[in-house]
Design a protein around this motif. Sequence first.
Motif, PDB file in Angstrom:
ATOM      1  N   SER A  61      10.621   6.301  -2.268  1.00  0.00           N
ATOM      2  CA  SER A  61      11.177   7.651  -1.730  1.00  0.00           C
ATOM      3  C   SER A  61      12.107   7.230  -0.448  1.00  0.00           C
ATOM      4  O   SER A  61      11.688   6.374   0.321  1.00  0.00           O
ATOM      5  CB  SER A  61      10.025   8.464  -1.438  1.00  0.00           C
ATOM      6  OG  SER A  61      10.597   9.623  -0.763  1.00  0.00           O
ATOM      7  N   LYS A 117       0.785  -1.103   0.030  1.00  0.00           N
ATOM      8  CA  LYS A 117       0.162   0.016  -0.045  1.00  0.00           C
ATOM      9  C   LYS A 117       0.956   1.315  -0.074  1.00  0.00           C
ATOM     10  O   LYS A 117       1.883   1.420   0.445  1.00  0.00           O
ATOM     11  CB  LYS A 117      -0.871  -0.078   1.223  1.00  0.00           C
ATOM     12  CG  LYS A 117      -1.890  -1.072   1.391  1.00  0.00           C
ATOM     13  CD  LYS A 117      -2.841  -0.784   2.497  1.00  0.00           C
ATOM     14  CE  LYS A 117      -2.007  -0.765   3.784  1.00  0.00           C
ATOM     15  NZ  LYS A 117      -1.350  -2.066   4.306  1.00  0.00           N
ATOM     16  N   VAL A 118       0.530   2.418  -0.683  1.00  0.00           N
ATOM     17  CA  VAL A 118       1.107   3.606  -0.564  1.00  0.00           C
ATOM     18  C   VAL A 118       1.137   3.982   1.072  1.00  0.00           C
ATOM     19  O   VAL A 118       0.067   3.943   1.822  1.00  0.00           O
ATOM     20  CB  VAL A 118       0.248   4.855  -1.300  1.00  0.00           C
ATOM     21  CG1 VAL A 118       1.034   6.167  -1.081  1.00  0.00           C
ATOM     22  CG2 VAL A 118       0.105   4.358  -2.700  1.00  0.00           C
ATOM     23  N   LYS A 131       3.735  -0.247 -11.729  1.00  0.00           N
ATOM     24  CA  LYS A 131       4.745   0.614 -11.325  1.00  0.00           C
ATOM     25  C   LYS A 131       4.783   0.972 -10.304  1.00  0.00           C
ATOM     26  O   LYS A 131       3.741   1.535  -9.761  1.00  0.00           O
ATOM     27  CB  LYS A 131       4.782   1.528 -12.463  1.00  0.00           C
ATOM     28  CG  LYS A 131       5.310   1.327 -13.782  1.00  0.00           C
ATOM     29  CD  LYS A 131       5.211   2.451 -14.877  1.00  0.00           C
ATOM     30  CE  LYS A 131       5.451   2.051 -16.298  1.00  0.00           C
ATOM     31  NZ  LYS A 131       5.444   3.183 -17.261  1.00  0.00           N
ATOM     32  N   ILE A 132       5.964   1.058  -9.324  1.00  0.00           N
ATOM     33  CA  ILE A 132       6.193   1.451  -8.080  1.00  0.00           C
ATOM     34  C   ILE A 132       7.198   2.717  -7.696  1.00  0.00           C
ATOM     35  O   ILE A 132       8.083   2.566  -8.094  1.00  0.00           O
ATOM     36  CB  ILE A 132       6.415   0.231  -7.170  1.00  0.00           C
ATOM     37  CG1 ILE A 132       5.426  -0.968  -7.194  1.00  0.00           C
ATOM     38  CG2 ILE A 132       6.438   0.773  -5.455  1.00  0.00           C
ATOM     39  CD1 ILE A 132       6.060  -1.945  -6.497  1.00  0.00           C
ATOM     40  N   ALA A 133       6.687   3.831  -7.244  1.00  0.00           N
ATOM     41  CA  ALA A 133       7.776   4.826  -7.259  1.00  0.00           C
ATOM     42  C   ALA A 133       7.881   4.885  -5.539  1.00  0.00           C
ATOM     43  O   ALA A 133       7.006   4.564  -4.758  1.00  0.00           O
ATOM     44  CB  ALA A 133       6.744   6.132  -7.515  1.00  0.00           C
ATOM     45  N   GLU A 165      13.899  12.042  -5.110  1.00  0.00           N
ATOM     46  CA  GLU A 165      13.360  11.209  -3.765  1.00  0.00           C
ATOM     47  C   GLU A 165      14.268  10.626  -3.108  1.00  0.00           C
ATOM     48  O   GLU A 165      14.229  10.001  -1.998  1.00  0.00           O
ATOM     49  CB  GLU A 165      12.064  10.202  -4.407  1.00  0.00           C
ATOM     50  CG  GLU A 165      11.048  10.844  -4.908  1.00  0.00           C
ATOM     51  CD  GLU A 165      10.154  11.674  -3.941  1.00  0.00           C
ATOM     52  OE1 GLU A 165      10.365  11.722  -2.934  1.00  0.00           O
ATOM     53  OE2 GLU A 165       9.622  12.874  -4.637  1.00  0.00           O
ATOM     54  N   LYS A 188       5.814   5.585  -2.406  1.00  0.00           N
ATOM     55  CA  LYS A 188       5.043   6.886  -2.685  1.00  0.00           C
ATOM     56  C   LYS A 188       4.019   6.803  -3.516  1.00  0.00           C
ATOM     57  O   LYS A 188       2.977   7.343  -3.435  1.00  0.00           O
ATOM     58  CB  LYS A 188       6.225   7.876  -3.459  1.00  0.00           C
ATOM     59  CG  LYS A 188       5.711   9.235  -3.407  1.00  0.00           C
ATOM     60  CD  LYS A 188       6.675   9.891  -3.903  1.00  0.00           C
ATOM     61  CE  LYS A 188       6.598  11.367  -4.381  1.00  0.00           C
ATOM     62  NZ  LYS A 188       7.119  12.372  -5.120  1.00  0.00           N
ATOM     63  N   ASP A 189       3.979   5.670  -4.429  1.00  0.00           N
ATOM     64  CA  ASP A 189       2.941   5.633  -5.556  1.00  0.00           C
ATOM     65  C   ASP A 189       2.899   4.315  -6.238  1.00  0.00           C
ATOM     66  O   ASP A 189       3.885   3.568  -6.204  1.00  0.00           O
ATOM     67  CB  ASP A 189       3.182   6.820  -6.490  1.00  0.00           C
ATOM     68  CG  ASP A 189       1.472   6.991  -7.502  1.00  0.00           C
ATOM     69  OD1 ASP A 189       0.567   6.351  -6.718  1.00  0.00           O
ATOM     70  OD2 ASP A 189       1.755   7.555  -8.511  1.00  0.00           O
ATOM     71  N   ILE A 190       1.637   3.878  -6.548  1.00  0.00           N
ATOM     72  CA  ILE A 190       1.561   2.599  -7.209  1.00  0.00           C
ATOM     73  C   ILE A 190       0.481   2.807  -8.419  1.00  0.00           C
ATOM     74  O   ILE A 190      -0.619   3.334  -8.280  1.00  0.00           O
ATOM     75  CB  ILE A 190       1.072   1.275  -6.192  1.00  0.00           C
ATOM     76  CG1 ILE A 190       2.027   1.279  -5.014  1.00  0.00           C
ATOM     77  CG2 ILE A 190       0.878   0.115  -7.066  1.00  0.00           C
ATOM     78  CD1 ILE A 190       1.579   0.138  -3.957  1.00  0.00           C
ATOM     79  N   ARG A 191       1.067   2.630  -9.310  1.00  0.00           N
ATOM     80  CA  ARG A 191       0.332   2.675 -10.675  1.00  0.00           C
ATOM     81  C   ARG A 191       0.564   1.627 -11.571  1.00  0.00           C
ATOM     82  O   ARG A 191       1.507   1.154 -12.170  1.00  0.00           O
ATOM     83  CB  ARG A 191       0.552   3.786 -11.610  1.00  0.00           C
ATOM     84  CG  ARG A 191       0.363   5.237 -10.759  1.00  0.00           C
ATOM     85  CD  ARG A 191       0.568   6.360 -11.646  1.00  0.00           C
ATOM     86  NE  ARG A 191       0.407   7.672 -10.811  1.00  0.00           N
ATOM     87  CZ  ARG A 191       0.397   8.867 -11.542  1.00  0.00           C
ATOM     88  NH1 ARG A 191       0.851   9.069 -12.774  1.00  0.00           N
ATOM     89  NH2 ARG A 191       0.092   9.889 -10.851  1.00  0.00           N
TER      90      ARG A 191
END
Length: 362
Positions: A258, A192-193, A254-256, A224, A248-251
């Motif tokens: 930080s 989870k974010v 793709k996982i961002a 980041e 930081k983000d999940i799309r």
Amino acid sequence: MSELTFEQMLEESFKTIHNGEVVDGTVIDVKPDEIILNIGYKADGIITRSEYTNESGLDLTTVVSVGDTMTVKVLKVNDGEGQVLLTYKRLAAEKGNERLKEAFENKEVLKATVTQILGGGLSVVVDEARVFIPASLVSDTYEKDLSKYQDQEIEFVISEFNPRRNRIIGDRRQLLVAEKAEKQKELFEKLKVGDTVEGTVKNVTDFGAFIDLGGVDGLLHISEMSWGRVENPKKVFTVGETLKVLVKDIRDTKIALSLKFPETNPWANAAEDYAVGKEVTGKVARMTDFGAFVELAPGVDALLHVSQISRAHVEKPSDVLSVGQEITAKVVDLNEAEKKISLSMKALENAEVQAAEAPVEE
């Protein structure tokens, strides 16, 4: 009826054999490079090292003993010296091919040790039957150097079985892809974010680092990596290093990531730390024609406008300041929303002058 001679009776007491025939024999002598068998024929049978195994240099006395029974195949009834040339390896390979055929039809996962590194892939042996794994099917990523697989036990499936054309192809890649997909599914179900997770640095580029989170890669962008400025990620991170990172983000897939954790945000206490009128110390980080940017803390840069450097006229900041120089100034403006701080060295000079000019009380 004429009586048979002794030689004729002796010859008839032995069975007849033919090339390609499978026979049983008993070991009567073993040498490092050959095995001699009694196969119930008028001549003994010989198995050379190369017809016993694919392992070069193997001392046959360490694997076979006098009195052992063996099932072998006849290569030549007469090798030119009156002996029968036999093979153990080829018969075992034929049985191995049957094993591979069954594994191919059932899509069975096999396990074998890499015996040879070839120019285009790996060679493994299953029950004396050779299987070739092309370089493109060794891994789910491109690997230029396959030498690390030598003598390693690996798992694979048979993707092509054509013994007539001597094409028995193994595939390790599809197992890794399937395993990775399963790990990705499990990870995305629980990730989870806002989570803090542990990962391993897999690759470092000029724009960021890819972190392996356990079957799934996340991108830690250069912006980041720190609350401060990172010029070159390759000087900060090394491949194989373990990190705790923030999701930081999940799309989609793709996982961002930080490393800018909220609890370490240098702007969290800005209202107190950089209140207007407060005297602060920092280092000149970079300069422009209109002013110098001063780093008060990692991630907190303040602008010292050229007009606020001194009471005296300053044409350019570089005329009186240098990068890395430590300066003391007064905070004259703070905008937390836009994360902007304005400094003045001139204000401190004014204060000193005013203090010097103030009348002394008797």
